[in-house]
Design a protein around this motif. Structure first.
Motif, PDB file in Angstrom:
ATOM      1  N   GLY A 123      27.231  -5.182   7.953  1.00 15.10           N
ATOM      2  CA  GLY A 123      26.779  -6.536   7.698  1.00 15.10           C
ATOM      3  C   GLY A 123      25.329  -6.840   7.995  1.00 15.10           C
ATOM      4  O   GLY A 123      24.958  -8.006   8.151  1.00 15.10           O
ATOM      5  N   PHE A 124      24.478  -5.809   8.099  1.00 18.29           N
ATOM      6  CA  PHE A 124      23.060  -6.106   8.333  1.00 18.29           C
ATOM      7  C   PHE A 124      22.188  -5.104   7.573  1.00 18.29           C
ATOM      8  O   PHE A 124      22.652  -4.052   7.150  1.00 18.29           O
ATOM      9  N   ARG A 125      20.917  -5.476   7.404  1.00 20.29           N
ATOM     10  CA  ARG A 125      19.975  -4.615   6.705  1.00 20.29           C
ATOM     11  C   ARG A 125      19.175  -3.806   7.720  1.00 20.29           C
ATOM     12  O   ARG A 125      18.667  -4.355   8.696  1.00 20.29           O
ATOM     13  N   LEU A 126      19.056  -2.522   7.475  1.00 20.41           N
ATOM     14  CA  LEU A 126      18.331  -1.637   8.383  1.00 20.41           C
ATOM     15  C   LEU A 126      16.918  -1.424   7.847  1.00 20.41           C
ATOM     16  O   LEU A 126      16.745  -0.811   6.791  1.00 20.41           O
ATOM     17  N   PRO A 127      15.892  -1.914   8.543  1.00 24.78           N
ATOM     18  CA  PRO A 127      14.520  -1.696   8.083  1.00 24.78           C
ATOM     19  C   PRO A 127      14.189  -0.207   7.996  1.00 24.78           C
ATOM     20  O   PRO A 127      14.732   0.605   8.757  1.00 24.78           O
ATOM     21  N   ALA A 128      13.291   0.139   7.095  1.00 29.00           N
ATOM     22  CA  ALA A 128      12.964   1.553   6.860  1.00 29.00           C
ATOM     23  C   ALA A 128      12.469   2.233   8.133  1.00 29.00           C
ATOM     24  O   ALA A 128      12.861   3.365   8.441  1.00 29.00           O
ATOM     25  N   GLY A 129      11.606   1.554   8.896  1.00 36.04           N
ATOM     26  CA  GLY A 129      11.086   2.164  10.119  1.00 36.04           C
ATOM     27  C   GLY A 129      12.163   2.439  11.151  1.00 36.04           C
ATOM     28  O   GLY A 129      12.129   3.456  11.847  1.00 36.04           O
ATOM     29  N   VAL A 130      13.143   1.544  11.253  1.00 31.72           N
ATOM     30  CA  VAL A 130      14.254   1.730  12.194  1.00 31.72           C
ATOM     31  C   VAL A 130      15.143   2.880  11.737  1.00 31.72           C
ATOM     32  O   VAL A 130      15.586   3.706  12.546  1.00 31.72           O
ATOM     33  N   ALA A 131      15.399   2.964  10.435  1.00 27.55           N
ATOM     34  CA  ALA A 131      16.201   4.067   9.893  1.00 27.55           C
ATOM     35  C   ALA A 131      15.530   5.402  10.195  1.00 27.55           C
ATOM     36  O   ALA A 131      16.184   6.373  10.594  1.00 27.55           O
ATOM     37  N   GLN A 132      14.210   5.465  10.029  1.00 24.44           N
ATOM     38  CA  GLN A 132      13.481   6.704  10.303  1.00 24.44           C
ATOM     39  C   GLN A 132      13.514   7.046  11.786  1.00 24.44           C
ATOM     40  O   GLN A 132      13.633   8.217  12.167  1.00 24.44           O
ATOM     41  N   TYR A 133      13.432   6.025  12.641  1.00 24.36           N
ATOM     42  CA  TYR A 133      13.518   6.268  14.084  1.00 24.36           C
ATOM     43  C   TYR A 133      14.883   6.850  14.444  1.00 24.36           C
ATOM     44  O   TYR A 133      14.976   7.852  15.171  1.00 24.36           O
ATOM     45  N   LEU A 134      15.952   6.245  13.944  1.00 25.40           N
ATOM     46  CA  LEU A 134      17.303   6.725  14.248  1.00 25.40           C
ATOM     47  C   LEU A 134      17.517   8.135  13.707  1.00 25.40           C
ATOM     48  O   LEU A 134      18.137   8.978  14.364  1.00 25.40           O
ATOM     49  N   ALA A 135      16.997   8.396  12.505  1.00 23.61           N
ATOM     50  CA  ALA A 135      17.173   9.717  11.900  1.00 23.61           C
ATOM     51  C   ALA A 135      16.471  10.807  12.697  1.00 23.61           C
ATOM     52  O   ALA A 135      16.864  11.979  12.637  1.00 23.61           O
ATOM     53  N   GLY A 136      15.454  10.428  13.465  1.00 21.47           N
ATOM     54  CA  GLY A 136      14.720  11.416  14.243  1.00 21.47           C
ATOM     55  C   GLY A 136      15.298  11.689  15.618  1.00 21.47           C
ATOM     56  O   GLY A 136      14.781  12.540  16.343  1.00 21.47           O
ATOM     57  N   LEU A 137      16.370  10.997  15.996  1.00 19.95           N
ATOM     58  CA  LEU A 137      16.976  11.201  17.307  1.00 19.95           C
ATOM     59  C   LEU A 137      17.887  12.422  17.318  1.00 19.95           C
ATOM     60  O   LEU A 137      18.366  12.865  16.280  1.00 19.95           O
ATOM     61  N   GLU A 138      18.116  12.945  18.509  1.00 17.66           N
ATOM     62  CA  GLU A 138      19.011  14.093  18.661  1.00 17.66           C
ATOM     63  C   GLU A 138      20.440  13.575  18.763  1.00 17.66           C
ATOM     64  O   GLU A 138      20.952  13.297  19.842  1.00 17.66           O
ATOM     65  N   ALA A 139      21.077  13.415  17.618  1.00 15.52           N
ATOM     66  CA  ALA A 139      22.418  12.821  17.624  1.00 15.52           C
ATOM     67  C   ALA A 139      23.170  13.213  16.369  1.00 15.52           C
ATOM     68  O   ALA A 139      22.571  13.455  15.319  1.00 15.52           O
ATOM     69  N   ASP A 140      24.502  13.267  16.496  1.00 18.35           N
ATOM     70  CA  ASP A 140      25.327  13.503  15.319  1.00 18.35           C
ATOM     71  C   ASP A 140      25.651  12.153  14.676  1.00 18.35           C
ATOM     72  O   ASP A 140      25.299  11.090  15.188  1.00 18.35           O
ATOM     73  N   LEU A 141      26.336  12.191  13.529  1.00 21.07           N
ATOM     74  CA  LEU A 141      26.604  10.959  12.787  1.00 21.07           C
ATOM     75  C   LEU A 141      27.492  10.001  13.562  1.00 21.07           C
ATOM     76  O   LEU A 141      27.333   8.779  13.453  1.00 21.07           O
ATOM     77  N   GLU A 142      28.408  10.525  14.333  1.00 21.76           N
ATOM     78  CA  GLU A 142      29.296   9.638  15.089  1.00 21.76           C
ATOM     79  C   GLU A 142      28.515   8.861  16.142  1.00 21.76           C
ATOM     80  O   GLU A 142      28.721   7.654  16.328  1.00 21.76           O
ATOM     81  N   ALA A 143      27.595   9.540  16.843  1.00 21.89           N
ATOM     82  CA  ALA A 143      26.781   8.853  17.843  1.00 21.89           C
ATOM     83  C   ALA A 143      25.879   7.816  17.178  1.00 21.89           C
ATOM     84  O   ALA A 143      25.694   6.704  17.699  1.00 21.89           O
TER      85      ALA A 143
END
Length: 300
Positions: A121-141
């Protein structure tokens, strides 16, 4: 009817559970011959069928299950969660239905995160998406973090996200580098102490620091050629788009001479660490030597 769900553990399990709802299956069956045989026999109040999680199943246990699976009638659903099947199980699936869900990478991961945010139910800004994608985490986390972000009051800024996300940033993150670049000795050594207490390998941290400064050098060269680089220029930096943008931001305040000296310092530190000297001492010495170089350059 046997259907195997392979690939990314989070995506495979999600797809399996969706299929299970279609068949009216609600619980995983213990991966034993006895439990499977019972599940394949229709009960008084339910039909036959089974969900099996094979992630911890060894070869011996698989050999015991295989004959029952081979005899499964086409009208009886058996759904297998097997993200990384062994060669024997992969061979078994060739003659059966296999649904594979690869872990998304690069732009596919960004699209995955944006789509999951929409579902919440929310929009993910591009910069936030890129930050999350760069973290050491699997999809569930990452999914758990998106669920937290859905509760934040908009607008969703990177600063807000960095405060609430509980995942560990990669060692190649910019916090230590930024402290060094700003000449902030107290913060730089606080970061180093935290890394040491967390059990990080000093050579790994030193390698990450060297990689970051090499990235900054490439960013500096790109800025010299084009002071206003565009999105299509980012691949030249050979880094994740988020890291590339941060590198361009930091490189604007650096002089080429300071970057060259910094790279020489890091090369010498890696050599000392690998020659049997105390690697933490080599790392701390490198940070101590970098602080006046980069701090001086950054304040000009």
């Amino acid at each position: 009817m046997v259907i195997a769900f392979t690939g990314d553990p989070f995506l495979a399990k999600e797809a399996l559970l969706e299929e299970a709802r279609v068949w009216g299956l609600a619980r995983f069956t213990d991966p034993t011959p006895e439990a499977l045989a019972e599940a394949l026999s229709p009960g008084l109040f339910s039909g036959a069928g089974a969900l099996l999680d094979l992630r911890e199943v060894g070869e011996g246990e698989w050999k015991a299950l295989k004959p029952l699976l081979e005899r499964t009638p086409e009208n009886v659903p058996v759904l297998l969660l097997d993200p990384k099947p062994t060669p024997a199980r992969a061979a078994f699936y060739r003659a059966r239905e296999r649904r594979d869900f690869p872990t998304p990478k690069g732009k596919d991961l960004l699209r995955h995160l944006e789509n999951r945010a929409k579902r919440l139910g929310f929009r993910l800004p591009a910069g936030v998406a890129q930050y999350l994608a760069g973290l050491e985490a699997d999809l569930e986390a990452l999914e758990r973090e998106l669920e937290k972000l859905a509760l934040l009051t908009p607008p969703l800024t990177l600063e807000k996200v960095e405060r609430v996300v509980a995942l560990k940033p990669p060692v190649t993150g910019f916090d230590l580098v930024r402290a060094v670049l700003e000449g902030n000795a107290k913060e730089a050594f606080r970061r180093l102490k935290a890394l040491r207490e967390e059990g990080e390998e000093p050579l790994k941290v030193l390698g990450a620091l060297s990689w970051q400064f090499a990235l900054l050098a490439r960013a500096h060269l790109l800025l010299r050629e084009n002071p206003r680089p565009k999105e299509e220029d980012l691949p030249r930096l050979e880094a994740h788009p988020y890291a590339a943008r941060r590198a361009l931001e930091l490189a604007r305040s650096l002089e080429e001479a300071a970057l060259r000296e910094a790279l020489d310092v890091l090369i010498a530190a890696e050599r000392r660490a690998k020659e049997g000297k105390d690697p933490w001492l080599a790392l701390e010495g490198a940070v101590f030597a970098l602080l006046p170089l980069t701090g001086r350059s950054a304040t000009r």
